[in-house]
Design a protein around this motif. Structure first.
Motif, PDB file in Angstrom:
ATOM      1  N   THR A 132      21.192 163.444  62.321  1.00 25.35           N
ATOM      2  CA  THR A 132      20.184 163.789  61.426  1.00 25.35           C
ATOM      3  C   THR A 132      18.661 163.403  62.063  1.00 25.35           C
ATOM      4  OG1 THR A 132      20.424 161.594  60.184  1.00 25.35           O
ATOM      5  CG2 THR A 132      21.775 163.662  59.358  1.00 25.35           C
ATOM      6  N   TRP A 133      17.584 164.237  61.631  1.00 23.84           N
ATOM      7  CA  TRP A 133      16.217 163.469  61.909  1.00 23.84           C
ATOM      8  C   TRP A 133      16.043 162.042  61.456  1.00 23.84           C
ATOM      9  CZ3 TRP A 133      15.103 166.541  65.815  1.00 23.84           C
ATOM     10  CH2 TRP A 133      15.227 167.966  65.505  1.00 23.84           C
ATOM     11  N   PRO A 134      15.200 161.657  61.909  1.00 25.74           N
ATOM     12  CA  PRO A 134      14.698 160.323  61.453  1.00 25.74           C
ATOM     13  C   PRO A 134      14.171 160.376  60.079  1.00 25.74           C
ATOM     14  CG  PRO A 134      13.937 160.324  63.728  1.00 25.74           C
ATOM     15  CD  PRO A 134      14.404 161.701  63.404  1.00 25.74           C
ATOM     16  N   GLU A 135      14.325 159.392  59.195  1.00 22.25           N
ATOM     17  CA  GLU A 135      14.050 159.239  57.911  1.00 22.25           C
ATOM     18  C   GLU A 135      12.227 159.019  57.726  1.00 22.25           C
ATOM     19  OE1 GLU A 135      15.539 159.746  55.090  1.00 22.25           O
ATOM     20  OE2 GLU A 135      17.561 160.055  55.829  1.00 22.25           O
ATOM     21  N   SER A 136      11.976 158.256  58.745  1.00 27.59           N
ATOM     22  CA  SER A 136      10.424 158.093  58.995  1.00 27.59           C
ATOM     23  C   SER A 136      10.166 157.985  60.471  1.00 27.59           C
ATOM     24  CB  SER A 136      10.163 156.515  58.619  1.00 27.59           C
ATOM     25  OG  SER A 136       8.786 156.381  58.851  1.00 27.59           O
ATOM     26  N   TRP A 137       9.543 159.228  60.668  1.00 29.99           N
ATOM     27  CA  TRP A 137       8.895 159.548  62.225  1.00 29.99           C
ATOM     28  C   TRP A 137       7.922 158.731  62.308  1.00 29.99           C
ATOM     29  CZ3 TRP A 137      11.268 162.851  65.532  1.00 29.99           C
ATOM     30  CH2 TRP A 137      12.087 163.776  65.057  1.00 29.99           C
ATOM     31  N   ALA A 138       6.852 158.335  61.490  1.00 25.53           N
ATOM     32  CA  ALA A 138       6.039 157.266  61.616  1.00 25.53           C
ATOM     33  C   ALA A 138       6.706 156.019  62.044  1.00 25.53           C
ATOM     34  CB  ALA A 138       4.989 157.466  60.426  1.00 25.53           C
ATOM     35  N   GLY A 139       7.498 155.577  61.398  1.00 27.75           N
ATOM     36  CA  GLY A 139       8.097 154.139  61.448  1.00 27.75           C
ATOM     37  C   GLY A 139       8.620 154.239  62.942  1.00 27.75           C
ATOM     38  N   VAL A 140       9.503 155.235  63.285  1.00 25.57           N
ATOM     39  CA  VAL A 140       9.946 155.289  64.744  1.00 25.57           C
ATOM     40  C   VAL A 140       8.819 155.292  65.698  1.00 25.57           C
ATOM     41  CG1 VAL A 140      11.455 156.691  66.207  1.00 25.57           C
ATOM     42  CG2 VAL A 140      12.226 156.193  63.839  1.00 25.57           C
ATOM     43  N   GLY A 141       8.036 156.185  65.483  1.00 25.69           N
ATOM     44  CA  GLY A 141       6.917 156.153  66.300  1.00 25.69           C
ATOM     45  C   GLY A 141       6.156 154.829  66.724  1.00 25.69           C
ATOM     46  N   PHE A 142       5.937 154.307  65.526  1.00 29.40           N
ATOM     47  CA  PHE A 142       5.034 152.945  65.640  1.00 29.40           C
ATOM     48  C   PHE A 142       6.106 151.959  66.432  1.00 29.40           C
ATOM     49  CE2 PHE A 142       4.885 148.310  63.614  1.00 29.40           C
ATOM     50  CZ  PHE A 142       3.672 148.264  64.042  1.00 29.40           C
ATOM     51  N   ALA A 143       7.293 151.884  66.112  1.00 28.61           N
ATOM     52  CA  ALA A 143       8.324 150.991  66.883  1.00 28.61           C
ATOM     53  C   ALA A 143       8.346 151.258  68.499  1.00 28.61           C
ATOM     54  CB  ALA A 143       9.498 151.023  66.395  1.00 28.61           C
ATOM     55  N   LEU A 144       8.322 152.505  68.681  1.00 30.11           N
ATOM     56  CA  LEU A 144       8.392 152.941  69.936  1.00 30.11           C
ATOM     57  C   LEU A 144       7.009 152.629  70.844  1.00 30.11           C
ATOM     58  CD1 LEU A 144       9.866 154.931  72.130  1.00 30.11           C
ATOM     59  CD2 LEU A 144       8.771 156.875  71.306  1.00 30.11           C
ATOM     60  N   VAL A 145       5.956 152.922  70.295  1.00 31.13           N
ATOM     61  CA  VAL A 145       4.894 152.485  70.846  1.00 31.13           C
ATOM     62  C   VAL A 145       4.565 151.076  71.240  1.00 31.13           C
ATOM     63  CG1 VAL A 145       2.354 152.386  70.574  1.00 31.13           C
ATOM     64  CG2 VAL A 145       3.564 154.404  69.960  1.00 31.13           C
ATOM     65  N   LEU A 146       4.927 150.266  70.049  1.00 28.47           N
ATOM     66  CA  LEU A 146       5.009 148.847  70.267  1.00 28.47           C
ATOM     67  C   LEU A 146       6.017 148.411  71.302  1.00 28.47           C
ATOM     68  CD1 LEU A 146       3.889 146.300  69.198  1.00 28.47           C
ATOM     69  CD2 LEU A 146       5.665 146.240  67.510  1.00 28.47           C
ATOM     70  N   GLY A 147       7.098 149.026  71.369  1.00 27.25           N
ATOM     71  CA  GLY A 147       8.178 149.003  72.497  1.00 27.25           C
ATOM     72  C   GLY A 147       7.416 148.985  73.813  1.00 27.25           C
ATOM     73  N   VAL A 148       6.919 149.939  74.027  1.00 28.77           N
ATOM     74  CA  VAL A 148       6.069 150.465  75.364  1.00 28.77           C
ATOM     75  C   VAL A 148       5.277 149.320  75.611  1.00 28.77           C
ATOM     76  CG1 VAL A 148       4.692 151.980  76.615  1.00 28.77           C
ATOM     77  CG2 VAL A 148       6.433 152.912  75.076  1.00 28.77           C
ATOM     78  N   VAL A 149       4.473 148.835  74.746  1.00 30.98           N
ATOM     79  CA  VAL A 149       3.468 147.777  75.045  1.00 30.98           C
ATOM     80  C   VAL A 149       4.329 146.478  75.467  1.00 30.98           C
ATOM     81  CG1 VAL A 149       1.510 146.516  74.173  1.00 30.98           C
ATOM     82  CG2 VAL A 149       1.751 148.771  73.711  1.00 30.98           C
TER      83      VAL A 149
END
Length: 248
Positions: A132-149
């Motif tokens: 299934t698609w993520p329940e929260s795209w914004a939450g996943v994107g936030f975590a992904l960007v923070l993980g990159v940093v």
């Protein structure tokens, strides 16, 4: 500043695509391992493992986090160590290129690589295993960007701490495999012993895996894991940036 970051980022992106080890660990290996796991475990939920969700539903966000770790632990350190080894950093300093431009371009390349790896993983998981698609795209994107940093800061720290690209690659690959095995992207966390769980808690990848999984599975943003990742950024970045300025 923006024009310089754009120009350097384009050059760095082309250099990234010429690094076979980094491309393999970012775009090829995670989907391959996910495919193997899918053949072994399938995607039928089991209340006793994988936090009650299907194995591939559990592993897909975990392997997106693993892509970020590949870029931060292998790609970036090898690249910076190679720059030091070949005197590129000295030439950049002579050209008066600000360190912040170099760092911004590296983070941009990491973000592009992370998004590309995530798209490959998600496409395979969605089409082949009906994840299934993520329940929260914004939450996943936030975590992904923070993980990159966060992993970008760790990558810079490793890259300036070792003398050669070969040493950086060896250290990065070793850390990558260690984190993969105990941080939720290898065996199910439920089967790990107490000592291994303690080791996993001390490793950055475990915190990123949970930070990506929770909004993906509908649990919202995990602020505790967010705080840990921010602490990694502060500590690793606080050590890495001055060291890079001294060696550039």
């Amino acid at each position: 500043m923006i024009r310089a970051v754009r120009s350097v980022s384009w050059i760095e992106l082309k250099l990234f695509l010429r690094e076979p080890v980094t491309v393999i660990f970012t775009l090829a290996l995670p989907p391959l391992v996910l495919f193997v796991l899918a053949q072994v475990f399938g995607n039928t939920p089991d209340p006793s493992v994988y936090e009650g969700v299907g194995p591939i539903t559990f592993y897909t966000p975990a392997y997106i986090a693993l892509v970020v770790a590949s870029l931060g632990l292998i790609g970036l350190p090898v690249h910076l160590a190679s720059y030091r080894e070949r005197g590129v950093l000295r030439r950049l300093r002579a050209a008066r290129l600000p360190v912040r431009v170099l760092l911004a371009s590296q983070l941009f390349v990491m973000l592009v690589g992370a998004v590309a790896g995530a798209v490959v993983l998600l496409a395979m998981a969605r089409v082949r295993y009906d994840v299934t698609w993520p329940e929260s795209w914004a939450g996943v994107g936030f975590a992904l960007v923070l993980g990159v940093v966060a992993f970008g800061a760790l990558g810079v720290l490793i890259g300036v701490a070792v003398r050669t690209a070969r040493a950086a690659q060896g250290i990065g690959v070793l850390l990558w495999f260690l984190m993969m095995m105990v941080s939720g992207s290898g065996p199910p966390p439920e089967v790990l012993g107490g000592a291994l769980r303690g080791i996993a808690t001390a490793l950055p990848l475990r915190h990123l895996v949970v930070a990506v999984q929770d909004p993906w599975l509908g649990r919202g943003v995990n602020w505790a894991e967010t705080a840990v990742l921010l602490a990694i950024v502060a500590v690793a970045g606080g050590l890495a940036v001055p060291a890079l300025r001294q060696r550039a």
